[in-house]
Design an enzyme around this catalytic site. Structure first.
Site, PDB file in Angstrom:
ATOM      1  N   TYR A 148       0.827  -1.219   0.000  1.00  0.00           N
ATOM      2  CA  TYR A 148       0.000   0.000   0.000  1.00  0.00           C
ATOM      3  C   TYR A 148       0.857   1.262   0.000  1.00  0.00           C
ATOM      4  CZ  TYR A 148      -4.384  -2.449   0.050  1.00  0.00           C
ATOM      5  OH  TYR A 148      -5.446  -3.216  -0.337  1.00  0.00           O
TER       6      TYR A 148
ATOM      7  N   ARG B  95       1.843   1.850  -3.535  1.00  0.00           N
ATOM      8  CA  ARG B  95       0.738   2.418  -4.325  1.00  0.00           C
ATOM      9  C   ARG B  95       0.506   3.888  -3.971  1.00  0.00           C
ATOM     10  NH1 ARG B  95      -4.344  -1.266  -3.920  1.00  0.00           N
ATOM     11  NH2 ARG B  95      -5.115   0.128  -5.541  1.00  0.00           N
TER      12      ARG B  95
ATOM     13  N   ASN C   9     -12.777   4.169  -6.901  1.00  0.00           N
ATOM     14  CA  ASN C   9     -11.338   4.354  -6.707  1.00  0.00           C
ATOM     15  C   ASN C   9     -11.017   4.642  -5.248  1.00  0.00           C
ATOM     16  OD1 ASN C   9     -11.373   4.102  -9.426  1.00  0.00           O
ATOM     17  ND2 ASN C   9     -10.987   6.256  -9.881  1.00  0.00           N
ATOM     18  N   VAL C  10      -9.835   4.216  -4.840  1.00  0.00           N
ATOM     19  CA  VAL C  10      -9.413   4.431  -3.455  1.00  0.00           C
ATOM     20  C   VAL C  10      -8.301   5.478  -3.382  1.00  0.00           C
ATOM     21  CG1 VAL C  10     -10.037   2.065  -2.809  1.00  0.00           C
ATOM     22  CG2 VAL C  10      -7.679   2.553  -3.512  1.00  0.00           C
TER      23      VAL C  10
ATOM     24  N   HIS D 228     -15.227   1.836  -2.161  1.00  0.00           N
ATOM     25  CA  HIS D 228     -14.225   0.830  -1.786  1.00  0.00           C
ATOM     26  C   HIS D 228     -13.205   1.350  -0.783  1.00  0.00           C
ATOM     27  CE1 HIS D 228     -15.110  -1.197  -5.928  1.00  0.00           C
ATOM     28  NE2 HIS D 228     -16.077  -1.341  -5.062  1.00  0.00           N
TER      29      HIS D 228
ATOM     30  N   CYS E  94      -9.571  -1.171  17.535  1.00  0.00           N
ATOM     31  CA  CYS E  94     -10.474  -0.173  18.133  1.00  0.00           C
ATOM     32  C   CYS E  94     -11.011   0.776  17.052  1.00  0.00           C
ATOM     33  CB  CYS E  94      -9.763   0.592  19.261  1.00  0.00           C
ATOM     34  SG  CYS E  94      -8.575   1.827  18.690  1.00  0.00           S
TER      35      CYS E  94
ATOM     36  N   CYS F  28      -1.592   1.709  16.282  1.00  0.00           N
ATOM     37  CA  CYS F  28      -2.647   2.607  16.761  1.00  0.00           C
ATOM     38  C   CYS F  28      -2.143   3.425  17.937  1.00  0.00           C
ATOM     39  CB  CYS F  28      -3.869   1.779  17.164  1.00  0.00           C
ATOM     40  SG  CYS F  28      -5.187   2.768  17.878  1.00  0.00           S
TER      41      CYS F  28
ATOM     42  N   CYS G  94      -4.501   2.178  21.171  1.00  0.00           N
ATOM     43  CA  CYS G  94      -4.456   0.839  21.784  1.00  0.00           C
ATOM     44  C   CYS G  94      -3.222   0.041  21.392  1.00  0.00           C
ATOM     45  CB  CYS G  94      -5.728   0.051  21.453  1.00  0.00           C
ATOM     46  SG  CYS G  94      -5.773  -0.538  19.742  1.00  0.00           S
TER      47      CYS G  94
ATOM     48  N   THR H 289     -15.024   3.354 -16.058  1.00  0.00           N
ATOM     49  CA  THR H 289     -15.290   2.066 -15.415  1.00  0.00           C
ATOM     50  C   THR H 289     -15.721   1.040 -16.446  1.00  0.00           C
ATOM     51  OG1 THR H 289     -16.710   0.861 -13.853  1.00  0.00           O
ATOM     52  CG2 THR H 289     -17.578   2.952 -14.687  1.00  0.00           C
TER      53      THR H 289
HETATM   54  N1  APR Z   1     -10.243   7.504 -19.595  1.00  0.00           N
HETATM   55  C1  APR Z   1     -11.430   6.899 -19.400  1.00  0.00           C
HETATM   56  N2  APR Z   1     -11.566   5.565 -19.266  1.00  0.00           N
HETATM   57  C2  APR Z   1     -10.450   4.821 -19.343  1.00  0.00           C
HETATM   58  C3  APR Z   1      -9.183   5.380 -19.547  1.00  0.00           C
HETATM   59  C4  APR Z   1      -9.084   6.790 -19.681  1.00  0.00           C
HETATM   60  N3  APR Z   1      -7.930   7.404 -19.881  1.00  0.00           N
HETATM   61  N4  APR Z   1      -8.269   4.380 -19.575  1.00  0.00           N
HETATM   62  C5  APR Z   1      -8.945   3.238 -19.392  1.00  0.00           C
HETATM   63  N5  APR Z   1     -10.257   3.487 -19.252  1.00  0.00           N
HETATM   64  C6  APR Z   1     -11.338   2.544 -19.016  1.00  0.00           C
HETATM   65  C7  APR Z   1     -11.094   1.168 -19.569  1.00  0.00           C
HETATM   66  O1  APR Z   1     -11.492   1.104 -20.937  1.00  0.00           O
HETATM   67  C8  APR Z   1     -11.967   0.298 -18.655  1.00  0.00           C
HETATM   68  O2  APR Z   1     -13.271   0.173 -19.195  1.00  0.00           O
HETATM   69  O3  APR Z   1     -11.452   2.372 -17.627  1.00  0.00           O
HETATM   70  C9  APR Z   1     -12.031   1.103 -17.359  1.00  0.00           C
HETATM   71  C10 APR Z   1     -11.294   0.461 -16.193  1.00  0.00           C
HETATM   72  O4  APR Z   1     -11.924  -0.741 -15.872  1.00  0.00           O
HETATM   73  P1  APR Z   1     -11.521  -1.571 -14.554  1.00  0.00           P
HETATM   74  O5  APR Z   1     -10.022  -1.705 -14.471  1.00  0.00           O
HETATM   75  O6  APR Z   1     -12.335  -2.803 -14.530  1.00  0.00           O
HETATM   76  O7  APR Z   1     -11.900  -0.568 -13.374  1.00  0.00           O
HETATM   77  P2  APR Z   1     -13.270  -0.394 -12.559  1.00  0.00           P
HETATM   78  O8  APR Z   1     -14.442  -0.473 -13.457  1.00  0.00           O
HETATM   79  O9  APR Z   1     -13.047   0.819 -11.710  1.00  0.00           O
HETATM   80  O10 APR Z   1     -13.328  -1.657 -11.609  1.00  0.00           O
HETATM   81  C11 APR Z   1     -12.131  -2.170 -11.121  1.00  0.00           C
HETATM   82  O11 APR Z   1     -10.971  -3.292  -9.454  1.00  0.00           O
HETATM   83  O12 APR Z   1      -9.154  -1.826  -9.620  1.00  0.00           O
HETATM   84  C12 APR Z   1     -10.188  -2.282  -8.776  1.00  0.00           C
HETATM   85  O13 APR Z   1     -10.928  -0.667  -7.152  1.00  0.00           O
HETATM   86  C13 APR Z   1     -11.126  -1.126  -8.480  1.00  0.00           C
HETATM   87  O14 APR Z   1     -12.852  -2.485  -7.577  1.00  0.00           O
HETATM   88  C14 APR Z   1     -12.486  -1.759  -8.697  1.00  0.00           C
HETATM   89  C15 APR Z   1     -12.240  -2.756  -9.770  1.00  0.00           C
END
Ligand code: APR
EC number: 2.3.1.286
Length: 280
Positions: free
Chosen positions: A103, A106, A137-138, A154, A165, A184, A187, A225
């Site tokens: 982490y 990242r 997104n996180v 998420h 705690c 922590c 605790c 997404t």
């Molecule tokens: N602009 C817009 N969309 C984009 C870009 C960009 N520059 N680059 C890639 N994409 C699109 C891809 O085409 C894809 O459809 O973003 C999408 C990413 O898809 P996923 O990796 O499946 O991400 P998400 O839908 O957020 O779900 C992923 O896994 O990474 C973890 O926390 C995340 O739980 C979530 C899951």
């Protein structure tokens, strides 16, 4: 959850039963600039008419900040670990040093990349419209760009909570260094990233905020997404099945692309500033 497609919580929809509207009349090939500009005009008009806007965002909006998705993040040093090795309470209990090192790595990437033009355009949109962002997104990059109303489905990599705690704290992005586990202050137990891991429930507050915002939205923007990871994808299904105009921004087709009202087949850092510019 951050880690993997989920079938939990009974929120998943069967797309065949989700009440799809028919494919919009004019399917635009946005590969050429005229088509893109036409789609942008139409999407901009829908957005102009809206008072309350909801954004559903995923990993793609942060791609141009150099933030790898969960799966992509398992490269190099981390390639030999499975998602469950890095994102489950069991893995954390077994080897907190390894999980924290991952982490911290990242966090460093996120801090280095920072918000991109897509995140900034949404912060600008929030000054013009009532905007609720709901993100998978996180990385905290929506907030880093200035967005205030962000529901995180998420969790957040910059937030830590005690494994025993109630103590929790937010680490400023500027402090993205070190890779040792944190204890922590109350605790002495191990702090953990406040992220939804395998087998954990999504935060109820974020789900309630998402449902409420979608019920009142006049326009929904789905950006970056794949619309495949449930239960987050169920929110997109709900939006697409309703009467509210939906704009999708994604260079690649997704399972909902054929059913949205406006599709901008472009990157978030291009399409979001272009869309917001249509309002001013
Ligand atoms: N602009 C817009 N969309 C984009 C870009 C960009 N520059 N680059 C890639 N994409 C699109 C891809 O085409 C894809 O459809 O973003 C999408 C990413 O898809 P996923 O990796 O499946 O991400 P998400 O839908 O957020 O779900 C992923 O896994 O990474 C973890 O926390 C995340 O739980 C979530 C899951």
């Amino acid at each position: 959850m951050e880690a993997a497609p989920s079938q939990e919580h009974g929120r998943q929809h069967d797309r065949r039963q989700a009440g799809w509207r028919p494919l919009h009349d004019q399917v635009l090939d946005v590969s050429d600039d005229d088509d893109y500009n036409l789609a942008l005009d139409q999407a901009g008009e829908a957005l102009s008419c809206a008072g309350r806007v909801v954004v559903l965002s995923g990993a793609g909006i942060s791609a141009e900040s150099g933030v790898p998705t969960f799966r992509e993040a398992q490269t190099g040093l981390w390639a030999r670990f499975s998602p469950a090795d890095l994102a489950s309470p069991e893995a954390f209990a077994k080897d907190p040093e390894r999980i924290w090192a991952w982490y911290h790595w990242r966090r460093t990437l996120i801090a280095r990349g920072g918000p991109n033009a897509g995140h900034h355009a949404l912060a600008q949109l929030a000054e013009i419209k009532s905007l609720q962002t709901i993100t998978q997104n996180v990385d905290g990059l929506h907030q880093a760009a200035g967005s205030r109303r962000v529901a995180e489905l998420h969790g957040n990599i910059w937030r830590e909570r005690c494994s025993e705690c109630d103590h929790a704290r937010l680490v400023p992005m500027a402090e993205a260094q070190g890779d040792a586990p944190v204890r922590c202050r109350d605790c002495g137990a191990m702090m953990r990233p406040a992220i939804v891991w395998f087998g954990e429930m999504l935060p109820q507050t974020a789900l309630v905020a998402a449902d409420a915002a979608l019920a009142e939205a006049d326009c929904v923007i789905v950006v970056g997404t794949s619309n495949q990871v449930y239960p987050a994808a169920a929110l997109v299904d709900t939006a697409v099945a309703g009467a509210t105009p939906v704009i999708e921004i994604n260079p690649q087709e997704t399972p909902v692309s054929q059913h949205v009202d406006h599709r901008l087949a472009a990157s978030a850092s291009r399409a979001l500033p272009d869309l917001v510019a249509r309002l001013s």
